[in-house]
Write a protein that holds these residues in place. Structure first.
Motif, mmCIF file in Angstrom:
data_model
loop_
_atom_site.group_PDB
_atom_site.id
_atom_site.type_symbol
_atom_site.label_atom_id
_atom_site.label_comp_id
_atom_site.label_asym_id
_atom_site.label_seq_id
_atom_site.Cartn_x
_atom_site.Cartn_y
_atom_site.Cartn_z
ATOM 1 N N SER A 163 41.905 44.887 55.519
ATOM 2 C CA SER A 163 43.067 45.100 54.662
ATOM 3 C C SER A 163 44.241 44.236 55.131
ATOM 4 O O SER A 163 44.949 43.644 54.329
ATOM 5 C CB SER A 163 43.437 46.581 54.690
ATOM 6 N N SER A 164 44.385 44.139 56.445
ATOM 7 C CA SER A 164 45.535 43.400 56.989
ATOM 8 C C SER A 164 45.419 41.889 56.736
ATOM 9 O O SER A 164 46.424 41.171 56.811
ATOM 10 C CB SER A 164 45.643 43.664 58.493
ATOM 11 N N ASP A 165 44.192 41.422 56.442
ATOM 12 C CA ASP A 165 44.019 39.999 56.144
ATOM 13 C C ASP A 165 44.671 39.610 54.817
ATOM 14 O O ASP A 165 45.012 38.453 54.595
ATOM 15 C CB ASP A 165 42.526 39.637 56.025
ATOM 16 N N LEU A 166 44.801 40.593 53.927
ATOM 17 C CA LEU A 166 45.191 40.253 52.562
ATOM 18 C C LEU A 166 46.698 40.228 52.375
ATOM 19 O O LEU A 166 47.273 41.083 51.723
ATOM 20 C CB LEU A 166 44.535 41.220 51.565
ATOM 21 N N THR A 167 47.315 39.243 52.954
ATOM 22 C CA THR A 167 48.738 39.032 52.720
ATOM 23 C C THR A 167 48.899 38.516 51.299
ATOM 24 O O THR A 167 47.928 38.096 50.668
ATOM 25 C CB THR A 167 49.267 37.991 53.716
ATOM 26 N N ALA A 168 50.124 38.557 50.818
ATOM 27 C CA ALA A 168 50.377 38.207 49.415
ATOM 28 C C ALA A 168 49.789 36.849 49.038
ATOM 29 O O ALA A 168 49.300 36.654 47.931
ATOM 30 C CB ALA A 168 51.893 38.217 49.138
ATOM 31 N N ASP A 169 49.812 35.913 49.990
ATOM 32 C CA ASP A 169 49.292 34.596 49.646
ATOM 33 C C ASP A 169 47.775 34.574 49.595
ATOM 34 O O ASP A 169 47.180 33.738 48.923
ATOM 35 C CB ASP A 169 49.812 33.556 50.652
ATOM 36 N N ARG A 170 47.154 35.497 50.307
ATOM 37 C CA ARG A 170 45.688 35.468 50.328
ATOM 38 C C ARG A 170 45.063 36.357 49.266
ATOM 39 O O ARG A 170 43.880 36.214 48.963
ATOM 40 C CB ARG A 170 45.186 35.915 51.704
ATOM 41 N N LEU A 171 45.837 37.299 48.750
ATOM 42 C CA LEU A 171 45.276 38.239 47.779
ATOM 43 C C LEU A 171 44.641 37.533 46.577
ATOM 44 O O LEU A 171 43.500 37.840 46.217
ATOM 45 C CB LEU A 171 46.355 39.239 47.329
ATOM 46 N N PRO A 172 45.344 36.565 45.955
ATOM 47 C CA PRO A 172 44.728 35.912 44.783
ATOM 48 C C PRO A 172 43.397 35.237 45.135
ATOM 49 O O PRO A 172 42.455 35.263 44.348
ATOM 50 C CB PRO A 172 45.774 34.877 44.370
ATOM 51 N N VAL A 173 43.332 34.632 46.316
ATOM 52 C CA VAL A 173 42.099 33.962 46.729
ATOM 53 C C VAL A 173 40.969 34.987 46.854
ATOM 54 O O VAL A 173 39.837 34.767 46.402
ATOM 55 C CB VAL A 173 42.300 33.238 48.082
ATOM 56 N N PHE A 174 41.310 36.120 47.441
ATOM 57 C CA PHE A 174 40.305 37.164 47.601
ATOM 58 C C PHE A 174 39.818 37.675 46.241
ATOM 59 O O PHE A 174 38.613 37.830 46.009
ATOM 60 C CB PHE A 174 40.887 38.323 48.415
ATOM 61 N N LEU A 175 40.771 37.916 45.327
ATOM 62 C CA LEU A 175 40.383 38.452 44.016
ATOM 63 C C LEU A 175 39.535 37.439 43.253
ATOM 64 O O LEU A 175 38.575 37.799 42.570
ATOM 65 C CB LEU A 175 41.627 38.843 43.220
ATOM 66 N N GLU A 176 39.895 36.181 43.410
ATOM 67 C CA GLU A 176 39.104 35.118 42.796
ATOM 68 C C GLU A 176 37.666 35.158 43.351
ATOM 69 O O GLU A 176 36.682 35.032 42.615
ATOM 70 C CB GLU A 176 39.776 33.774 43.107
ATOM 71 N N TRP A 177 37.582 35.375 44.663
ATOM 72 C CA TRP A 177 36.268 35.457 45.316
ATOM 73 C C TRP A 177 35.440 36.611 44.747
ATOM 74 O O TRP A 177 34.253 36.462 44.462
ATOM 75 C CB TRP A 177 36.469 35.626 46.829
ATOM 76 N N VAL A 178 36.090 37.769 44.567
ATOM 77 C CA VAL A 178 35.362 38.922 44.014
ATOM 78 C C VAL A 178 34.794 38.569 42.641
ATOM 79 O O VAL A 178 33.618 38.822 42.348
ATOM 80 C CB VAL A 178 36.273 40.173 43.909
ATOM 81 N N LYS A 179 35.625 37.946 41.808
ATOM 82 C CA LYS A 179 35.145 37.581 40.465
ATOM 83 C C LYS A 179 33.975 36.600 40.561
ATOM 84 O O LYS A 179 32.973 36.728 39.857
ATOM 85 C CB LYS A 179 36.291 36.936 39.655
ATOM 86 N N GLN A 180 34.124 35.657 41.458
ATOM 87 C CA GLN A 180 33.052 34.669 41.585
ATOM 88 C C GLN A 180 31.749 35.293 42.073
ATOM 89 O O GLN A 180 30.669 34.913 41.647
ATOM 90 C CB GLN A 180 33.489 33.540 42.519
ATOM 91 N N ARG A 181 31.865 36.277 42.984
ATOM 92 C CA ARG A 181 30.647 36.928 43.482
ATOM 93 C C ARG A 181 29.961 37.701 42.353
ATOM 94 O O ARG A 181 28.745 37.750 42.269
ATOM 95 C CB ARG A 181 30.955 37.864 44.648
ATOM 96 N N SER A 182 30.786 38.314 41.509
ATOM 97 C CA SER A 182 30.210 39.042 40.382
ATOM 98 C C SER A 182 29.523 38.067 39.427
ATOM 99 O O SER A 182 28.448 38.337 38.886
ATOM 100 C CB SER A 182 31.309 39.827 39.667
ATOM 101 N N MET A 183 30.146 36.909 39.252
ATOM 102 C CA MET A 183 29.552 35.907 38.359
ATOM 103 C C MET A 183 28.292 35.316 38.974
ATOM 104 O O MET A 183 27.320 35.032 38.268
ATOM 105 C CB MET A 183 30.561 34.806 38.076
ATOM 106 N N SER A 184 28.291 35.159 40.290
ATOM 107 C CA SER A 184 27.096 34.654 40.962
ATOM 108 C C SER A 184 25.947 35.653 40.761
ATOM 109 O O SER A 184 24.805 35.267 40.495
ATOM 110 C CB SER A 184 27.383 34.472 42.455
#
Lengths: 471, 315, 269
Positions: free
Chosen positions: B123-144
Motif C-alpha cells: 500500500s505504501s508503494d502507491l504514492t499519487a504518482d505511482r497510482l495511475p501506473v498501478f491501475l494501468e497495470w491492473v487493467k493490462q493484466r485483466s486484458m492479458s
C-alpha cells in the motif's frame, strides 16, 4: 557414524561409473550458468503454480520446493536390484492387507501379536471382509529408501496411504530436459514421463467387476487449500480425468455419480487424495464436509473402487514397520531383498532403557507422526534438546520408536559456497493393479542444510531429478 | 464437465473483469481528486467512487472519514473488503486454481503471474504518482487474461462459461455506474451543459473508458446526456454497453445449447433481455424513467446469472 | 415363538431436502435361533436401494432419494420365528476374525473407574463365570433410567452416572469384556415382554465369545441371556456402527425432528 558414502565418489577416490558424465559436466558449467538455470527452473515452477502450502503459515503462503539441478544417478544394475526388492516388498504389503482384513493368518501363525493390529487406530474395521478388485489395497505406494554404502540400502518407511511427490519427480525431469538438453543426448536416461499413463492404466485395471466399457476415473481432492493440491490437479490433467471435490460426487440408487453441467455421470474408480477419516461421514468423521455420504457402502458392495483402499495405513504404521521383514517372509516365502532399519520399540522395557541410554546416537520418532515433526535426531541435537525429549519420551514411551542414525549417502549439490555433498533419500513410486509397475528412479529429496539428515520439504529439504541409466 | 468446474470458470472470469472495472473507477476518482476542489460537487468524488463500487456501506463500517489514502487502500489492498482489487484477484485465482486442469497454460499463467506480482506491491508503494501506473497495470493484466482466454481456449464449454462470467459482470458494472449517476443524465431545461455537467458526463464515460470513443462515434466534442446514456446502454458498437454484453451472453449460451443439444430457461431469459434492449429507444426510456429501466435491467441480469447457475448445476 | 415387529422412524424437516442418503441396519439376521418369515422396509427410494451383507454378517440397505417432501418415514416391519437357544448364537454367517471384537471404540473404552471395578468383577475362573459376573454387577450397579444419557454417550459417562439405558449397559458389557480379553460384540434387536403383550422394545445387548461354547448373548439390562423373546438384528463394535438409521441430507441447515415408534408383539399362530 561410519564414513559417509558419496554417490559420485571422486575426490581422492575413483568417480563411480554412473556419475562420470555428470562430473565432467560439472567442470564445464560456471556458477553463473547454474544460477541462471536455478532461476529458470524456479520461475518455471512458480509460473505453473508448483507450490506447496506450509501448515501453520498464512494460507496465502505458497512456497516453492527448492530444486537442485545436479541429478542423482543410478546405474541400470543398481536399479534392477533395488526395484526387485521394492516389488517384493509391495506385493507382500498387499498380501498382508488382504490377510489382515480377512482371516488374519499371520496372527493365527503367531508372527504378529493381535493387539498390534486390532487395537491399532490405522486398522479400519469397516474393511473387514471387503474384497477389493484384484485383491489390491495399496495401488500407489511410495517407499522411502536410504543408502549408506555401495550395496547397502534401507527402507525407512512404506507410504501406503496417499503418498505425494510424484509431480515433483515429473516436473523436475521436465525442467532438466528443458535446461540441459545436451545431458540427455550424451546418456540414455530411462524416461519417467509415462507415469500418468501407467497410473491411469493401473486405475482402469481395478475398476469394479460390474463396470461395463471404459471405466470413468476421477481424482478426489480436499480442495485448493491442501498442501498437495497442485499435484492432484496435475495428475488429473495428465491422466485426462476430472478433478473432483467431495461435493461434486454423490451416491444415487447404488452407484456413484458426479454433478456435471448436464446429466449426472457415473463414476467407477476414485483416486482419492483425502484421508480415510474424511471419506464418508456416514462411516468415519461424521462432520467431514469433504467426503461423500454412502461412499463406503458402495465400496463394500463392490460398486466403486477406492484407490488406495481405506485402511491401508495399517501397512505403513510405524508400529507395524518392525514386523515387515516377517511379513515379507510370511507371504512370499522369500528372504527380504531390502533391509529394514534396525528399530527399537520403546513400548518394550528393554528397548526403552537402551534408547534412553543412547539418545545422543539415535533418531526417535513418533509411531503415528509424519513430516519430520515431533522427532529427535540425537547427533545433531543439543544436550538441552535431548533432555527435553527424554522427559517427553518417558511420559509416553509406547508412542515412540528409535533407530540408529544412518549415515545417509550424499550427492553433490549446489550450495551458496559451490558444489558440496548433501544427504539424500529416495522415494520410488510403485503402482499395483493388473501388474506391478515401478517408475525408474523416483523422487530424490535432499537436505540442503550442511550436515542435516532431514529431507522433508516442510523442514528445508529440496528435490533433485533422479536418473536411472539404461544399459 | 463438472458443475463446479463451470461455476469456477464463470466466477474466475467475473472476478477478473471486476478487477479491471474497479481499476477504472479508481482512475476516475483519482483524476477528479486532482482537480481544483472549488468546483462544486467534486469533493464527494471519493464517496461517489465508493458508491459506484458498491463499497460504501462496508467502508463506513471500517472508517470514520473519507480520505483519499484510506479509500484507495480499502479499494485496492484491504483483504477484509471482498471487492478490493486484491481480494477480487485472489478470488479469481483461487477459482482458477481449483479448475486449472480446465484452463490452458496461458490462461493460468497469466492469472498466476498477476497474483504473484500483486502480492509484492505494498500500500505504501502507491504514492499519487505511482497510482495511475498501478491501475494501468491492473487493467493490462485483466486484458492479458482475456487475451489468453480468447487466443488459447478451445471453443468448448469452458470457453463459453468464461464468456458468460465476463459479460454478466460487465453488464452489471455498466448498469451499476448508470444506476449511481442516473440523475446527472436526466434531461435539463437547457441542452447545453455547464462546465460542471460536462465534467460529470465525461467522468461517466471515463469510468467505462469511453470518452474518446464517444467523440469519434458521435462526431461531437460536446457530451450530451441522452447520448451518453444511449452509448452505454443501447449502442452495439460500444464494447461495454448493456446491449453489447447481452449479445455476447446470448452467443455464449447459444454455444452451450449447441454442445448440449438443449436450451433452458436461462436461454429464454437472456434472449428476452437482449430483445428488450434492441427494441428500446432512449426517448421512451427517459419518459418512463431511466432509473426504473436500469433497476429492471440489473434485476434481469441477476436473474440470468441465477438461471445459468441453476441450469448448469453450479454448487 | 412368532414375533411381529413394526419399527417406524418419522422425520420432519424445516426445509424440503433436495437429497437424502440413509444407511439402514433394519433387517433381522437369520441364524439357528431365528428365521425371518417375512420382512419389508418402506421409505422413499427403497425400490432402488443398494443392499449388501457386510463383513459382520449384517444386511444393510443404502437408500437415496431426491427432492423429498417435508416428512419422511422409514418403516421396517414383518414377522420373525424364534426359538430359545439359551443365548447361544450359532449358524451365523460372519467372516470377522474373533480378535477384531477385542477392539475398543470411543463409546466402549473403559476409563479408570470402570477398570477399577473390573479387577473384582472380572476375576473369575472361566470366561463364562466372568460374563455372568459382569452382567450381574452391571445390572445391579447401573440403574435402567431413560433420559440420563444420549445416543452418543460413552460407557464411561453412563458408568459415572450409574444409570443409563440398554445401549449404555451393552457398551459397558462389551467394553469390560474386551479389556478382559473376551471378544465381544454389540447387538441390536427387539424384545417382546410377556406373552401376548406388546411393548416399546427396540433393544440392545452384548454377545461374548466363550471358549468351548461359542458366541453367547448377555443382556445386562434384564440380567439374562436372550430367549425366544429376543429378535436379533445387527452386530458390530458399538451402537454407532449399527445404528438402525444413519443419514445425511442436502437442503436446510436446521436439525430434523425425529420420532421413533417400535411395536413388538407375539404374532397369532
Amino acid at each position: 557414524m561410519s564414513e559417509l558414502f558419496n554417490e559420485m565418489g571422486g575426490g581422492k577416490g575413483q568417480t563411480r561409473p554412473p556419475y562420470v558424465d555428470i562430473e565432467a559436466w560439472l567442470k564445464t558449467i560456471s556458477s553463473t550458468d547454474v544460477e541462471r538455470a536455478k532461476r529458470e527452473a524456479e520461475n518455471r515452477f512458480r509460473r505453473q503454480g508448483i507450490t506447496f502450502a506450509v501448515y501453520g503459515d498464512d494460507a496465502a503462503t505458497e512456497r516453492l520446493i527448492p530444486f537442485d539441478i545436479i541429478p542423482r544417478v543410478f546405474s541400470a544394475l543398481e536399479w534392477r536390484r533395488l526395484s526387485a526388492g521394492i516389488e517384493q516388498r509391495v506385493r507382500a504389503l498387499n498380501a498382508f492387507l488382504h490377510d489382515i482384513y480377512h482371516r488374519q493368518e499371520i496372527i493365527r501363525a503367531g508372527r504378529i501379536p493381535h493387539h498390534i493390529i486390532t487395537q491399532n487406530a490405522a486398522f479400519v474395521p469397516e474393511m473387514v471382509g471387503v474384497n477389493p478388485a484384484r485383491g489390491i489395497y495399496a495401488h500407489i505406494v511410495g517407499v522411502d529408501i536410504v543408502r549408506v554404502a555401495e550395496n547397502e540400502f534401507y527402507v525407512l518407511e512404506d507410504n501406503c496411504r496417499t503418498p505425494s511427490g510424484v509431480s515433483y519427480m515429473l516436473e523436475g525431469r521436465e525442467a532438466m530436459m528443458h535446461l540441459f538438453p545436451d545431458l540427455f543426448v550424451q546418456q540414455r536416461v530411462a524416461p519417467v514421463d509415462n507415469y500418468p499413463a501407467l497410473l491411469r492404466k493401473t486405475l482402469e485395471s481395478v475398476a469394479p467387476a460390474g463396470c461395463m466399457g471404459e471405466p470413468t476415473i476421477v481424482v478426489l481432492t480436499p480442495g485448493i487449500h491442501n498442501s498437495a493440491f497442485f499435484e492432484h490437479a496435475f495428475l488429473a490433467d495428465e491422466m485426462g480425468v476430472e478433478l473432483c471435490e467431495g461435493g461434486d460426487l454423490f451416491v444415487s440408487d447404488g452407484a456413484l455419480y458426479m454433478r456435471t453441467t448436464q446429466a449426472p455421470q457415473r463414476v467407477d474408480v476414485i483416486y482419492r487424495r483425502i484421508d480415510d477419516a474424511y471419506l464418508d461421514p456416514l462411516s468415519f468423521k461424521p462432520d467431514s464436509a469433504i467426503g461423500i455420504p454412502g461412499l463406503v457402502d458402495l465400496y463394500r458392495a463392490g460398486r466403486v473402487t477406492i484407490v488406495n483402499a481405506p485402511g491401508t495405513g495399517i501397512a505403513d504404521d510405524k508400529s507395524i514397520y518392525t514386523y515387515i521383514p516377517d511379513v515379507i517372509e510370511f507371504y512370499t516365502g522369500e528372504k527380504p531383498l531390502l533391509k529394514n532399519v534396525p528399530t527399537w520399540r520403546c513400548s518394550e522395557a528393554d528397548s526403552l532403557s537402551y534408547v534412553l541410554d543412547n539418545l545422543a546416537e539415535l533418531v526417535v520418532k513418533e509411531v503415528h507422526g509424519s513430516g519430520g515433526y515431533g522427532m529427535l535426531v540425537g547427533p545433531t541435537s543439543s544436550k538441552q534438546e535431548i533432555e527435553n525429549f527424554r522427559a517427553i519420551l518417558k511420559t509416553n514411551p509406547s508412542n515412540y520408536i528409535a533407530q540408529p542414525t544412518l549415515a545417509l549417502s550424499t550427492v553433490p549439490t549446489y550450495t551458496a559456497s559451490g558444489v558440496a555433498p548433501r544427504h539424500v533419500d529416495l522415494r520410488p513410486f510403485v503402482l499395483s493393479g493388473d501388474q506391478v509397475r515401478i517408475t525408474p528412479g523416483g523422487l530424490t529429496r535432499v537436505a540442503l542444510k550442511e550436515g542435516s539428515l532431514v529431507v522433508n520439504s516442510s523442514q528445508g529439504g529440496g528435490t533433485k531429478d533422479t536418473w536411472v541409466l539404461e544399459d | 464437465m463438472l458443475g463446479r468446474t463451470a461455476s469456477s470458470i464463470y466466477w474466475m472470469s467475473r472476478y477478473m473483469e471486476r478487477a479491471e472495472n474497479m481499476a477504472r473507477l479508481l482512475e476516475v476518482g483519482h483524476r477528479i481528486s486532482l482537480m481544483p476542489g472549488a468546483i462544486e460537487g467534486h469533493r464527494d468524488e471519493w464517496r461517489s467512487t465508493l458508491l459506484s463500487a458498491a463499497c460504501e456501506v462496508s467502508y463506513d463500517e471500517k472508517h470514520k472519514d473519507i480520505v483519499a489514502a484510506k479509500v484507495i487502500d480499502f479499494l485496492i489492498f484491504d483483504e477484509t473488503n471482498p471487492s478490493s482489487i486484491k481480494s477480487v484477484i485472489r478470488t479469481a485465482r483461487n477459482n482458477g486454481r481449483a479448475v486449472r486442469t480446465a484452463l490452458t497454460r496461458d490462461v493460468w499463467e497469466s492469472m498466476n503471474a498477476t497474483w504473484n506480482e500483486l502480492v509484492a506491491v505494498k500500500s505504501s508503494d502507491l504514492t499519487a504518482d505511482r497510482l495511475p501506473v498501478f491501475l494501468e497495470w491492473v487493467k493490462q493484466r485483466s486484458m492479458s487474461f482475456r487475451g489468453a482466454v480468447l487466443g488459447t481456449m478451445l471453443r468448448n464449454e469452458n470457453y463459453y462459461f468464461s464468456q458468460l462470467g465476463n459479460f454478466v459482470e460487465r453488464a452489471d458494472n455498466t448498469a451499476r455506474i448508470l444506476d449511481v449517476k442516473y440523475f446527472i443524465l436526466l434531461p435539463k431545461p437547457s441542452d447545453v451543459g455547464s462546465e460542471v455537467d460536462m465534467q460529470q458526463w465525461a467522468q461517466i464515460l471515463r469510468s467505462v473508458s469511453a470518452h474518446r470513443a464517444y467523440r469519434w462515434f458521435y462526431r461531437d466534442s460536446h457530451y450530451r446526456p441522452w447520448l451518453v446514456a444511449e452509448f452505454l446502454m443501447l449502442r452495439e458498437e460500444m464494447p461495454r454497453s448493456l446491449v453489447f454484453s447481452y449479445q455476447w451472453i446470448n452467443t455464449a449460451l447459444e454455444g452451450l445449447a449447441q454442445i448440449h443439444g438443449k436450451r433452458y430457461d436461462c436461454h429464454d431469459l437472456a434472449a428476452q433481455t437482449l430483445a428488450k434492449l434492441r427494441a428500446a429507444k432512449m426517448e421512451n426510456i427517459f419518459q418512463s424513467g431511466l432509473h426504473e429501466y436500469i433497476r429492471d435491467f440489473v434485476i434481469a441480469n441477476t436473474n440470468v446469472s441465477a438461471a445459468i447457475a441453476q441450469t448448469y448445476n453450479f454448487p | 415363538m412368532r414375533i411381529r415387529i413394526h419399527h417406524q422412524t418419522h422425520y420432519r424437516y424445516a426445509e424440503r431436502p433436495s437429497y437424502l442418503v440413509q444407511r439402514l441396519h433394519l433387517t433381522p439376521t437369520n441364524f439357528d435361533g431365528q428365521k425371518t418369515i417375512d420382512w419389508k422396509i418402506s421409505t422413499a427410494g427403497i425400490e432402488n436401494a443398494l443392499s449388501y451383507v457386510d463383513g459382520f454378517g449384517n444386511l444393510i440397505h443404502l437408500v437415496t432419494a431426491h427432492n423429498l417432501p417435508l416428512e419422511n418415514i422409514v418403516l421396517a416391519e414383518g414377522e420373525v420365528e424364534t426359538k430359545d437357544t439359551a443365548g447361544l448364537v450359532t449358524g451365523l454367517i460372519s467372516n470377522v476374525p474373533d480378535t477384531v471384537f477385542l477392539r475398543q471404540t470411543l463409546l466402549t473404552m473403559p476409563d479408570a473407574s470402570i477398570s477399577a471395578e473390573l479387577m473384582q468383577w472380572g476375576d473369575k475362573a472361566s470366561a463364562l463365570a466372568t460374563a455372568h459376573s459382569l452382567m450381574g454387577h452391571l445390572h445391579e450397579t447401573v440403574a435402567y433410567e431413560v433420559g440420563t444419557t444420549q445416543t452418543n454417550s460413552t460407557a464411561a459417562e453412563a458408568f459415572a452416572r450409574r444409570s443409563g439405558v440398554c445401549q449404555d449397559h451393552s457398551h459397558l458389557m462389551v467394553g469390560m469384556a474386551r479389556s478382559l480379553g473376551i471378544p465381544s460384540r454389540y447387538v441390536t434387536g427387539y424384545l417382546v415382554t410377556g406373552a401376548g403383550a406388546s411393548s416399546v422394545a427396540a433393544h440392545a445387548w452384548a454377545e461374548l465369545l466363550i471358549p468351548d461354547l461359542g458366541w453367547v448373548g448377555f443382556d445386562a439390562t434384564n440380567c439374562q441371556s436372550p430367549t425366544e423373546q429376543y429378535v436379533r438384528v445387527a452386530a458390530g463394535l458399538d451402537a454407532m456402527a449399527v445404528a438402525p438409521v444413519k443419514g445425511s441430507r442436502r437442503g436446510g441447515t436446521e436439525a430434523e425432528q425425529m420420532t421413533v415408534e417400535v411395536r413388538v408383539e407375539i404374532a397369532q399362530q
